[in-house]
Design a protein around this motif. Sequence first.
Motif, mmCIF file in Angstrom:
data_model
loop_
_atom_site.group_PDB
_atom_site.id
_atom_site.type_symbol
_atom_site.label_atom_id
_atom_site.label_comp_id
_atom_site.label_asym_id
_atom_site.label_seq_id
_atom_site.Cartn_x
_atom_site.Cartn_y
_atom_site.Cartn_z
ATOM 1 N N SER A 52 0.826 -1.212 0.000
ATOM 2 C CA SER A 52 0.000 0.000 0.000
ATOM 3 C C SER A 52 0.860 1.262 0.000
ATOM 4 O O SER A 52 0.508 2.272 -0.632
ATOM 5 N N ASP A 53 2.011 1.205 0.676
ATOM 6 C CA ASP A 53 2.910 2.359 0.700
ATOM 7 C C ASP A 53 3.575 2.555 -0.656
ATOM 8 O O ASP A 53 3.773 3.689 -1.115
ATOM 9 N N SER A 104 1.083 4.175 -3.003
ATOM 10 C CA SER A 104 0.932 5.614 -2.758
ATOM 11 C C SER A 104 2.082 6.408 -3.369
ATOM 12 O O SER A 104 1.877 7.502 -3.903
#
Length: 225
Positions: A83-84, A87
């Motif tokens: 998820s990082d 982003s």
Amino acid sequence: MPEGSLVDDQKILRLMRRVDRFLQKKNVPEPAAEQMTGKMVPYNVLIMTILSLRTKDSVTMPASQRLFEKAPDLPSLSQMEISDIESLIFPVGFYRTKAKTIKTIAERVLTEFEGKIPETLEGLLSLPGVGLKTANLVLTVGFEKEGFCVDIHVHRILNRWGVIQTHSPDETYRIVEPVLPRKWKRRANALLVSFGQHFCRPVSPFCSVCPLLPDCDRIEVDKHR
């Protein structure tokens, strides 16, 4: 194209030499990937090339910079949450899929290649998400080794010239790579990508200013400028 021949290698070399002179005269810059030579290690080239697939340079470059600030090497990338990564690389095309792919690559290289990006075509192709284009770009730009990188520009232009008749970049690679002289293999991609971006565009190419016009078959060119 000579009868019975799959590729007109002499015409390819003749036209590429003229493209080289033309681009130098016009002072056309090399594509972004080629400008990385000597500035980025194979890790950066590999990850950046995967992020660039179906994404414009203007989006790829800042996304890559954001990622490399947080993950400057394979160990740090392997430890990041998907998820990082998503982003950081958004809005590159297919960013969710690419986030999973590059994390898996980092893990695989650390466990299967002792933490070193493979320096062979076979080794690179064994990694997820790495095809012939990406592998050859890592070899030529990342390791400064011999390789012939065929992207959509190279494939389109060679077919447009009428020197080959192929249906995909991979097929173009298999047909042209064996007959292309060694000194032109690394140079060909930078030349044809720059030529394709600035003059021999996919739609409505600038044929009126092209010095190759008398020798170009203009295959599938419906409109031109």
